[in-house]
Design an enzyme around this catalytic site. Structure first.
Site, PDB file in Angstrom:
ATOM      1  N   ARG A 160       0.852  -1.181   0.000  1.00  0.00           N
ATOM      2  CA  ARG A 160       0.000   0.000   0.000  1.00  0.00           C
ATOM      3  C   ARG A 160       0.898   1.244   0.000  1.00  0.00           C
ATOM      4  O   ARG A 160       2.056   1.186   0.425  1.00  0.00           O
ATOM      5  CB  ARG A 160      -0.894   0.025   1.241  1.00  0.00           C
ATOM      6  CG  ARG A 160      -1.841  -1.162   1.378  1.00  0.00           C
ATOM      7  CD  ARG A 160      -2.645  -1.040   2.675  1.00  0.00           C
ATOM      8  NE  ARG A 160      -3.632  -2.104   2.816  1.00  0.00           N
ATOM      9  CZ  ARG A 160      -3.422  -3.241   3.472  1.00  0.00           C
ATOM     10  NH1 ARG A 160      -2.250  -3.455   4.055  1.00  0.00           N
ATOM     11  NH2 ARG A 160      -4.362  -4.159   3.560  1.00  0.00           N
ATOM     12  N   LYS A 185      -2.245  -1.824   7.526  1.00  0.00           N
ATOM     13  CA  LYS A 185      -3.661  -1.530   7.737  1.00  0.00           C
ATOM     14  C   LYS A 185      -4.244  -2.510   8.746  1.00  0.00           C
ATOM     15  O   LYS A 185      -3.989  -3.709   8.672  1.00  0.00           O
ATOM     16  CB  LYS A 185      -4.408  -1.625   6.405  1.00  0.00           C
ATOM     17  CG  LYS A 185      -5.823  -1.098   6.463  1.00  0.00           C
ATOM     18  CD  LYS A 185      -6.432  -1.085   5.080  1.00  0.00           C
ATOM     19  CE  LYS A 185      -7.846  -0.538   5.110  1.00  0.00           C
ATOM     20  NZ  LYS A 185      -8.445  -0.494   3.765  1.00  0.00           N
ATOM     21  N   HIS A 250      -2.627   2.509  -6.231  1.00  0.00           N
ATOM     22  CA  HIS A 250      -3.453   1.393  -5.791  1.00  0.00           C
ATOM     23  C   HIS A 250      -3.713   0.417  -6.942  1.00  0.00           C
ATOM     24  O   HIS A 250      -3.870  -0.789  -6.726  1.00  0.00           O
ATOM     25  CB  HIS A 250      -4.782   1.911  -5.231  1.00  0.00           C
ATOM     26  CG  HIS A 250      -5.478   0.932  -4.338  1.00  0.00           C
ATOM     27  ND1 HIS A 250      -4.931   0.490  -3.153  1.00  0.00           N
ATOM     28  CD2 HIS A 250      -6.666   0.297  -4.472  1.00  0.00           C
ATOM     29  CE1 HIS A 250      -5.768  -0.370  -2.585  1.00  0.00           C
ATOM     30  NE2 HIS A 250      -6.818  -0.502  -3.365  1.00  0.00           N
ATOM     31  N   ARG A 253      -1.134  -2.222  -7.085  1.00  0.00           N
ATOM     32  CA  ARG A 253      -1.412  -3.273  -6.086  1.00  0.00           C
ATOM     33  C   ARG A 253      -2.443  -4.258  -6.639  1.00  0.00           C
ATOM     34  O   ARG A 253      -2.326  -5.470  -6.478  1.00  0.00           O
ATOM     35  CB  ARG A 253      -1.896  -2.608  -4.799  1.00  0.00           C
ATOM     36  CG  ARG A 253      -2.259  -3.549  -3.645  1.00  0.00           C
ATOM     37  CD  ARG A 253      -2.466  -2.707  -2.392  1.00  0.00           C
ATOM     38  NE  ARG A 253      -3.337  -3.325  -1.411  1.00  0.00           N
ATOM     39  CZ  ARG A 253      -2.930  -4.160  -0.467  1.00  0.00           C
ATOM     40  NH1 ARG A 253      -1.656  -4.508  -0.400  1.00  0.00           N
ATOM     41  NH2 ARG A 253      -3.784  -4.663   0.402  1.00  0.00           N
ATOM     42  N   HIS A 276      -4.599  -9.017   3.680  1.00  0.00           N
ATOM     43  CA  HIS A 276      -6.043  -9.010   3.925  1.00  0.00           C
ATOM     44  C   HIS A 276      -6.407 -10.049   4.977  1.00  0.00           C
ATOM     45  O   HIS A 276      -5.944 -11.187   4.909  1.00  0.00           O
ATOM     46  CB  HIS A 276      -6.816  -9.332   2.634  1.00  0.00           C
ATOM     47  CG  HIS A 276      -6.794  -8.226   1.632  1.00  0.00           C
ATOM     48  ND1 HIS A 276      -7.026  -8.416   0.295  1.00  0.00           N
ATOM     49  CD2 HIS A 276      -6.560  -6.893   1.779  1.00  0.00           C
ATOM     50  CE1 HIS A 276      -6.956  -7.265  -0.334  1.00  0.00           C
ATOM     51  NE2 HIS A 276      -6.669  -6.334   0.539  1.00  0.00           N
ATOM     52  N   TYR A 285      -9.867  -7.509  -5.661  1.00  0.00           N
ATOM     53  CA  TYR A 285      -8.623  -7.060  -6.285  1.00  0.00           C
ATOM     54  C   TYR A 285      -8.299  -7.844  -7.553  1.00  0.00           C
ATOM     55  O   TYR A 285      -7.717  -7.301  -8.481  1.00  0.00           O
ATOM     56  CB  TYR A 285      -7.456  -7.230  -5.304  1.00  0.00           C
ATOM     57  CG  TYR A 285      -7.327  -6.112  -4.299  1.00  0.00           C
ATOM     58  CD1 TYR A 285      -6.247  -5.243  -4.328  1.00  0.00           C
ATOM     59  CD2 TYR A 285      -8.284  -5.912  -3.311  1.00  0.00           C
ATOM     60  CE1 TYR A 285      -6.118  -4.218  -3.405  1.00  0.00           C
ATOM     61  CE2 TYR A 285      -8.168  -4.897  -2.385  1.00  0.00           C
ATOM     62  CZ  TYR A 285      -7.083  -4.053  -2.439  1.00  0.00           C
ATOM     63  OH  TYR A 285      -6.966  -3.039  -1.526  1.00  0.00           O
TER      64      TYR A 285
END
Length: 308
Positions: A160, A185, A250, A253, A276, A285
């Site tokens: 990220r 995150k 992003h 990613r 995640h 994604y």
């Protein structure tokens, strides 16, 4: 997560923090608690300050006094939003009934917010989809970028933006070709992997930085500008113009996730690579081309298997 009434019994021993039950606590707080003693006057001073702080006005409107218990409630809600198991939280909070702990779920909106923002039409319209970048597109971006290593690393590792500008030279593991991501995150630590060429170039970059400082001391908007400028200079901005998609950090990613999945990486491994905790987030994604769907259907569906 300690109760106010438990503070007089708070003790610090070889096994850590206790109030008749063990408490989880960070190292910095433990250091500050060395030699600390409970003082009723200090608690009264805290309660008095809470009544004067700006947050108190929000509580006054609903006729609820703001007390020191707000910190315990905040602890529970934030731990749930960070993914802590309900049973583990129940033990840390000292609850005898799991239903008491479960009551905090209604306030912990972190997971619900992620789904809401992804599915509600008003939110979806504000968010421009990422361009489905090919490997050739990514190489073109790298070649056109004024800081090519930034673009290369976003794609190579799936980092990220908030993670790319925080890791230090000491977080790079040359032997295993990986980077340690501290408190990503959701306050989750993890590793991301690198190919050999990206690692070699990263080590050259890292050698110019002090050990404790970020390898890429860039602001978020600077990283975005690097990718956006590369999209214009490479012609990709023009290529995808009118298609209603955007090219951003992003998106690199996303490309990392899609290309790994399309090459055979299982979804649960892609989720681990991206950091995640929920597999459904990863599925947003990965791009699954129709050719991949068709080939797997022909290989797996009993009516399409060769010879039938």
């Amino acid at each position: 997560g300690v109760r106010v009434e438990e503070l007089p019994r708070l003790s610090l021993g070889p096994q850590g923090l206790h109030v008749g039950r063990p408490l989880a606590c960070d190292g910095e707080t433990l250091k500050r608690l060395q030699g600390w003693e409970y003082s009723p006057s200090a608690l009264a001073e805290l309660e008095s300050w809470l009544q004067r702080c700006s947050l108190a006005e929000r509580f006054d409107c609903c006729r609820r006094p703001l007390t020191a218990r707000v910190f315990r409630h905040s602890y529970a809600v934030q731990r749930l939003e960070a993914g802590m198991d309900l049973v583990v939280l129940s033990q840390l909070m000292g609850h005898r009934d799991l239903r008491t702990t479960a009551a905090y779920i209604a306030v912990a909106m972190g997971d619900c917010r992620a789904v809401y923002e992804r599915t509600h039409p008003f939110c979806a319209r504000l968010r421009t989809p990422q361009a489905d970048l090919s490997s050739e597109d990514v190489l073109a971006l790298i070649a056109a970028a004024r800081q090519p290593m930034v673009v290369r690393l976003l794609y190579a590792s799936g980092l990220r933006v908030s993670e790319l500008n925080h890791f230090t030279p000491g977080d790079i593991d040359e032997a295993d070709r990986k980077i340690f991501v501290r408190t990503g995150k959701g306050e989750q630590d993890r590793y991301v992997l690198l190919d050999r060429k990206s690692l070699r170039q990263l080590l050259i970059e890292a050698a110019t930085r002090p050990p404790g400082e970020p390898v890429f001391p860039l602001r978020r908007d600077e990283i975005w500008d690097i990718v956006k400028e590369a999209a214009v200079d490479s012609g990709l901005e023009k290529k995808y113009a009118g298609s209603g998609v955007t090219i951003s950090p992003h998106g690199l990613r996303h490309a990392c996730a899609s290309h790994c999945y399309q090459a055979g990486m299982p979804p649960e491994m892609v989720a681990k690579l991206l950091g995640h905790t929920l597999l459904r987030n990863t599925l947003n994604y990965v791009d699954v081309p129709w050719s991949m769907v068709e080939s797997q259907a022909r290989a797996c569906h009993p009516w399409m298997v060769k010879g039938r």
